[in-house]
Design a protein around this motif. Structure first.
Motif, short mmCIF file in Angstrom:
data_model
loop_
_atom_site.label_atom_id
_atom_site.label_comp_id
_atom_site.label_asym_id
_atom_site.label_seq_id
_atom_site.Cartn_x
_atom_site.Cartn_y
_atom_site.Cartn_z
N ARG A 179 67.71 68.73 38.87
CA ARG A 179 69.13 68.68 39.21
C ARG A 179 69.60 67.23 39.39
N ASP A 180 68.83 66.45 40.12
CA ASP A 180 69.19 65.04 40.31
C ASP A 180 69.24 64.30 38.97
N GLU A 206 72.40 65.25 37.06
CA GLU A 206 73.60 64.62 37.61
C GLU A 206 73.70 63.15 37.22
N ARG A 207 72.57 62.49 37.03
CA ARG A 207 72.57 61.07 36.65
C ARG A 207 72.62 60.86 35.13
N ASP A 228 75.68 65.04 27.83
CA ASP A 228 75.97 66.42 28.22
C ASP A 228 74.78 67.35 28.05
#
Length: 78
Positions: free
Chosen positions: A38-39, A42-43, A47
């Protein structure tokens, strides 16, 4: 052209370089475990994520084939 962020997970992640995929891979993010996906997402500067086990050795044809399937499934153009 569609590019992806390759997310390489696991203890052998350094062994996965150089990564097949050439100019389709915009960036490579290495994470210790899947708990960090997830991290990494997000970074990511793209896409699309390409999740790989650190011990994987993808062939040069793997990523283009996956992207062709994504384009076909979602009616996208390159």
């Amino acid at each position: 052209m569609t590019t992806v962020t390759a997310v390489i997970a696991g203890p052998q992640r350094a062994a996965a370089r150089p990564l097949a995929g050439g100019d389709l891979v915009a960036e490579v993010v290495e994470i210790a475990t899947l708990a960090h996906v997830r991290d990494a997402a997000e970074r990511a500067g793209t896409d699309l994520l390409w999740l790989l086990d650190g011990a994987a050795a993808p062939t040069p044809e793997a990523l283009p084939a996956l992207l062709d399937r994504v384009r076909e499934a979602f009616g996208l153009t390159s």
